[in-house]
Write a protein that holds these residues in place. Structure first.
Motif, PDB file in Angstrom:
ATOM      1  N   PRO A 111      46.556  20.187-151.934  1.00 54.65           N
ATOM      2  CA  PRO A 111      46.101  18.826-150.850  1.00 54.65           C
ATOM      3  C   PRO A 111      45.826  19.293-149.506  1.00 54.65           C
ATOM      4  O   PRO A 111      44.716  18.563-149.101  1.00 54.65           O
ATOM      5  N   PHE A 112      46.687  20.137-149.009  1.00 58.16           N
ATOM      6  CA  PHE A 112      46.204  20.541-147.644  1.00 58.16           C
ATOM      7  C   PHE A 112      44.844  21.432-147.397  1.00 58.16           C
ATOM      8  O   PHE A 112      44.258  21.187-146.562  1.00 58.16           O
ATOM      9  N   ILE A 113      44.739  22.430-148.506  1.00 54.88           N
ATOM     10  CA  ILE A 113      43.213  22.940-148.407  1.00 54.88           C
ATOM     11  C   ILE A 113      42.173  21.884-148.546  1.00 54.88           C
ATOM     12  O   ILE A 113      41.029  22.010-147.896  1.00 54.88           O
ATOM     13  N   ALA A 114      42.379  21.064-149.283  1.00 58.10           N
ATOM     14  CA  ALA A 114      41.341  20.061-149.486  1.00 58.10           C
ATOM     15  C   ALA A 114      41.180  19.204-148.588  1.00 58.10           C
ATOM     16  O   ALA A 114      39.783  19.059-148.089  1.00 58.10           O
ATOM     17  N   LEU A 115      42.145  18.661-147.707  1.00 52.07           N
ATOM     18  CA  LEU A 115      42.158  17.888-146.680  1.00 52.07           C
ATOM     19  C   LEU A 115      41.556  18.826-145.493  1.00 52.07           C
ATOM     20  O   LEU A 115      40.579  18.261-144.747  1.00 52.07           O
ATOM     21  N   PHE A 116      41.547  20.125-145.278  1.00 52.22           N
ATOM     22  CA  PHE A 116      41.028  20.923-144.290  1.00 52.22           C
ATOM     23  C   PHE A 116      39.479  21.039-144.566  1.00 52.22           C
ATOM     24  O   PHE A 116      38.740  20.912-143.901  1.00 52.22           O
ATOM     25  N   GLY A 117      39.031  21.088-146.026  1.00 52.89           N
ATOM     26  CA  GLY A 117      37.796  21.250-146.233  1.00 52.89           C
ATOM     27  C   GLY A 117      37.105  19.956-146.030  1.00 52.89           C
ATOM     28  O   GLY A 117      36.026  20.085-145.343  1.00 52.89           O
ATOM     29  N   PHE A 118      37.645  18.777-146.303  1.00 52.92           N
ATOM     30  CA  PHE A 118      36.876  17.270-145.853  1.00 52.92           C
ATOM     31  C   PHE A 118      36.872  17.313-144.423  1.00 52.92           C
ATOM     32  O   PHE A 118      35.939  16.719-143.930  1.00 52.92           O
ATOM     33  N   TYR A 119      38.035  17.739-143.836  1.00 52.42           N
ATOM     34  CA  TYR A 119      38.085  17.816-142.159  1.00 52.42           C
ATOM     35  C   TYR A 119      36.841  18.387-141.659  1.00 52.42           C
ATOM     36  O   TYR A 119      35.934  18.025-140.636  1.00 52.42           O
ATOM     37  N   VAL A 120      36.437  19.728-141.997  1.00 51.91           N
ATOM     38  CA  VAL A 120      35.508  20.768-141.581  1.00 51.91           C
ATOM     39  C   VAL A 120      33.984  19.596-141.749  1.00 51.91           C
ATOM     40  O   VAL A 120      33.439  19.811-140.975  1.00 51.91           O
ATOM     41  N   ILE A 121      34.069  19.297-143.254  1.00 53.19           N
ATOM     42  CA  ILE A 121      32.841  18.687-143.448  1.00 53.19           C
ATOM     43  C   ILE A 121      32.573  17.581-142.533  1.00 53.19           C
ATOM     44  O   ILE A 121      31.307  17.159-141.816  1.00 53.19           O
ATOM     45  N   THR A 122      33.510  16.553-142.242  1.00 52.50           N
ATOM     46  CA  THR A 122      33.364  14.968-141.484  1.00 52.50           C
ATOM     47  C   THR A 122      33.269  15.331-140.229  1.00 52.50           C
ATOM     48  O   THR A 122      32.604  14.396-139.422  1.00 52.50           O
ATOM     49  N   HIS A 123      33.773  16.414-139.598  1.00 51.30           N
ATOM     50  CA  HIS A 123      33.831  16.577-138.045  1.00 51.30           C
ATOM     51  C   HIS A 123      32.764  17.874-137.587  1.00 51.30           C
ATOM     52  O   HIS A 123      33.164  18.264-136.661  1.00 51.30           O
ATOM     53  N   GLY A 124      31.786  18.064-138.538  1.00 56.65           N
ATOM     54  CA  GLY A 124      31.034  19.092-138.055  1.00 56.65           C
ATOM     55  C   GLY A 124      30.108  18.871-136.896  1.00 56.65           C
ATOM     56  O   GLY A 124      29.816  19.818-136.298  1.00 56.65           O
ATOM     57  N   HIS A 125      29.879  17.727-136.516  1.00 60.00           N
ATOM     58  CA  HIS A 125      29.153  17.324-135.475  1.00 60.00           C
ATOM     59  C   HIS A 125      29.907  16.923-134.190  1.00 60.00           C
ATOM     60  O   HIS A 125      29.420  16.879-133.070  1.00 60.00           O
ATOM     61  N   LEU A 126      31.404  17.028-134.300  1.00 62.57           N
ATOM     62  CA  LEU A 126      32.217  17.108-133.213  1.00 62.57           C
ATOM     63  C   LEU A 126      32.893  18.674-132.799  1.00 62.57           C
ATOM     64  O   LEU A 126      33.378  18.722-131.631  1.00 62.57           O
ATOM     65  N   SER A 127      33.133  19.293-133.880  1.00 63.62           N
ATOM     66  CA  SER A 127      33.761  20.599-133.726  1.00 63.62           C
ATOM     67  C   SER A 127      33.026  21.743-134.699  1.00 63.62           C
ATOM     68  O   SER A 127      32.188  21.400-135.524  1.00 63.62           O
TER      69      SER A 127
END
Length: 239
Positions: A111-127
């Motif tokens: 779950p933490f790996i998946a959450l990190f993956g979704f975070y990287v995708i959805t925050h690509g324009h911010l970080s």
């Protein structure tokens, strides 16, 4: 056809292609109103033009979004080619997986790996990050499942058909946003300004976050399909 004729034809084709590329490059317009060059322009005006704090993402999905669409098409072509080449190859793969400790450890971490993956995708324009990077992280989950839990586990829960739907959906998302740019902004893959909220927020930078999501699913599912095609599971339980 002898070897000399083949070599002559190949040389002629390559020479014609080289000439065509050179001629087209010569027709490209020079910098217009960019006295200091394109890099300085993007650094100075990138945030204003796109709303993206991550200027690398701004370049990928705004200034040169059409090129990024081509890169996604290359991935689609690679997936299709590998599936066609290896579709009839079957290799016996264990479906029992690794030890109980390894399985439980991965079960906690997934779950933490998946959450990190979704975070990287959805925050690509911010970080730092984006669809390509986050997609690789999501693909790693499917690959690790096959290794740790056994060959049949990933297939039964996330079938190749499901991954194909996700990959196709990601590609269509990219394409639909590009067509929406024609209708609403007058140019293919033009950033959709009406989607831009306050700078620095999750829903900002126009259509860039949505392209990131589409690319993320496409890359993640595509790489998982490639891995699956290369091992070609037989799903026979080991006793």
């Amino acid at each position: 056809m002898n070897k000399l004729v083949k070599k002559t034809l190949i040389t002629a084709v390559l020479a014609a292609a080289a000439f065509a590329l050179y001629y087209n490059f010569s027709l490209l317009p020079g910098y217009q109103d960019l006295e200091k060059g394109i890099s300085d322009y993007i650094i100075t005006y990138g945030l204003h033009d796109t709303g993206s704090l991550n200027l690398i993402t701004a370049v990928l999905y705004d200034y040169r979004a059409f090129d990024s669409l081509g890169e996604s098409t290359v991935i689609f072509g690679a997936v299709s080619g590998i599936v066609l080449i290896l579709s009839r190859k079957m290799l016996p793969v264990s479906s029992k997986g690794l030890s109980f400790i390894v399985k439980r450890t991965l079960g906690i971490m997934t779950p933490f790996i998946a959450l990190f993956g979704f975070y990287v995708i959805t925050h690509g324009h911010l970080s730092p990050g984006g669809g390509f990077q986050g997609g690789v992280i999501l693909a790693a989950i499917s690959i690790i499942f096959s290794i740790v839990y056994g060959s049949a586990f990933d297939y039964r829960r996330y079938s190749p058909q499901t991954k194909t739907v996700l990959e196709t959906g990601g590609a269509l998302t990219f394409l639909v946003i590009g067509l929406a740019g024609i209708v609403m902004e007058g140019a293919f893959l033009k950033n959709l300004g009406f989607l831009t909220a306050e700078r620095g927020t999750l829903i900002s930078a126009g259509s860039i976050p949505y392209i990131n999501i589409g690319v993320g699913f496409k890359v993640g599912a595509g790489l998982a399909i490639i891995f699956y095609s290369m091992i070609q599971k037989t799903f026979e339980e080991d006793f």
